[in-house]
Design an enzyme around this catalytic site. Structure first.
Site, mmCIF file in Angstrom:
data_model
loop_
_atom_site.group_PDB
_atom_site.id
_atom_site.type_symbol
_atom_site.label_atom_id
_atom_site.label_comp_id
_atom_site.label_asym_id
_atom_site.label_seq_id
_atom_site.Cartn_x
_atom_site.Cartn_y
_atom_site.Cartn_z
ATOM 1 C CG ASN A 28 -2.149 1.334 1.029
ATOM 2 O OD1 ASN A 28 -2.231 1.992 1.937
ATOM 3 N ND2 ASN A 28 -2.651 1.088 0.003
ATOM 4 N N GLY A 32 5.952 8.417 0.768
ATOM 5 C CA GLY A 32 7.056 7.945 1.698
ATOM 6 C C GLY A 32 7.708 6.857 1.264
ATOM 7 C CG HIS A 33 5.991 2.714 1.364
ATOM 8 N ND1 HIS A 33 4.758 3.142 1.444
ATOM 9 C CD2 HIS A 33 6.303 2.187 2.497
ATOM 10 C CE1 HIS A 33 4.271 2.677 2.656
ATOM 11 N NE2 HIS A 33 5.117 2.086 3.179
ATOM 12 C CD GLN A 57 5.252 -5.623 11.218
ATOM 13 O OE1 GLN A 57 6.029 -6.311 10.764
ATOM 14 N NE2 GLN A 57 5.050 -4.154 11.106
ATOM 15 C CG ASP A 145 14.604 9.595 9.406
ATOM 16 O OD1 ASP A 145 14.986 8.489 9.596
ATOM 17 O OD2 ASP A 145 14.974 10.595 9.203
ATOM 18 C CG ASP A 147 7.257 3.473 11.079
ATOM 19 O OD1 ASP A 147 6.438 3.913 11.730
ATOM 20 O OD2 ASP A 147 7.164 3.372 9.712
ATOM 21 C CB VAL A 173 7.262 11.752 2.453
ATOM 22 C CG1 VAL A 173 6.906 12.533 1.354
ATOM 23 C CG2 VAL A 173 9.058 11.301 1.991
ATOM 24 C CB SER A 183 -0.442 2.407 4.747
ATOM 25 O OG SER A 183 0.737 2.257 4.119
ATOM 26 N NE ARG A 184 -2.287 0.572 11.161
ATOM 27 C CZ ARG A 184 -1.008 0.079 11.426
ATOM 28 N NH1 ARG A 184 0.156 0.714 11.441
ATOM 29 N NH2 ARG A 184 -1.057 -1.300 11.355
#
Ligand code: PAF
Length: 292
Positions: A28, A32-33, A57, A145, A147, A173, A183-184
């Site tokens: 997703n 940022g990814h 997780q 960064d 996470d 980002v 994604s959330r």
């Protein structure tokens, strides 16, 4: 771009390369990814992204089943960014037997903040990453960064197991209004999306106060929490910590504006059914990548 589902096919393809650069993801994908993939493309001789929603997780009540899965869009986006290989294993490929061997990162780092509110989260993250690192055998791995605690856990994992991997952190980002991409974010309705920016704004206010010489950490945290709660947020934490180890700052850590630059402000809070996290390094106030 090659899309592979099996460990054997991935290993066979990567055997021809010396310096794989790896971006692990749960799919997703957003800007940022894709920024991590762009960074990976200049760091290695082949860029590998993984798409795998890692059951280990997620807590039982969390959104594993409903976590957005958009493989076709992800493949297209990765191809546009110049990714060379996508590893998209089925669950049975990565976990053919129950994963009874697990990595337990140290409690001092992994049972606080995210690990406190999501017990076992970093066990799941560390375990899947050790496995993915063994499969991809990257020379470099790129993480966001955003996470931040995950990034520190991964750095220690790689250091303590002497894995020959450079772990690279990439700036968060953000949307134009400052919301960190996630994604959330797609769970937010229109009104929540407008309100969501309060999280990054609150972190910014706390960071600025530290820059301006504030030293009463508990009262900064309490004021910020109460302000967010008054707007309808359910706050897990709004904390000021040392950026090197996420421990509470000592008086020396707060003594001067230069010392305060080594602090980080981290937050996790729920807006409706959406849990958002974000952080801001005090020393980097004002600096962040913006989504186009
Ligand atoms: O950050 C994520 O998306 C996940 O925690 C990761 C690193 C891909 C492990 O599943």
């Amino acid at each position: 771009m090659l899309i592979v589902q099996t460990i054997a096919a991935l290993r066979q393809h990567l055997a021809a390369f010396h310096r794989p650069a790896f971006v692990p993801t749960m799919g997703n994908l957003h800007e940022g990814h894709l920024a991590l993939v762009q960074r990976a493309c200049v760091l290695g001789d082949v860029t590998v992204a993984s798409l795998f929603v890692n059951r280990l997780q997620f807590l039982p009540h969390e959104d594993f089943d409903t976590y957005p899965r958009t493989p076709q869009e992800d493949y297209e986006a990765l191809e546009r960014e110049g990714c060379d290989v996508v590893f998209a294993p089925a669950e049975a490929e990565l976990y053919p037997v129950p994963q009874t061997y697990k990595v337990h990162p140290p409690a001092a780092l992994a049972d606080i903040l995210e690990g406190h509110f999501r017990p076992g989260f970093f066990v799941g993250v560390s375990t899947v990453l050790l496995k993915l690192f063994g499969i991809v055998r990257p020379a470099v791995a790129v993480f966001g960064d955003k996470d931040y605690q995950q990034l520190l856990v991964v750095r220690q994992l790689v250091a303590q197991f002497a894995l020959p991997i450079d772990v690279v952190g990439h700036p968060t980002v953000r949307s134009k209004d400052g919301l960190a991409l996630s994604s959330r974010n797609r769970y937010l309705d229109a009104a929540e999306r407008v309100e969501a920016v309060q999280l990054s704004q609150t972190l910014r206010t706390m960071a600025q106060a530290l820059r301006d010489g504030a030293q009463d950490v508990p009262s900064l945290e309490t004021q910020a929490t109460q302000a967010m709660q008054a707007r309808g947020w359910s706050v897990d934490y709004l904390c000021i910590r040392r950026s090197a180890d996420l421990q509470e700052p000592t008086p020396q850590d707060l003594a001067t504006p230069i010392a305060a630059d080594r602090l980080i402000v981290l937050g996790a809070a729920r807006l409706g059914r959406t849990r958002l996290i974000d952080n801001l390094l005090v020393g980097e106030l004002g600096g962040c990548a913006e989504a186009p």
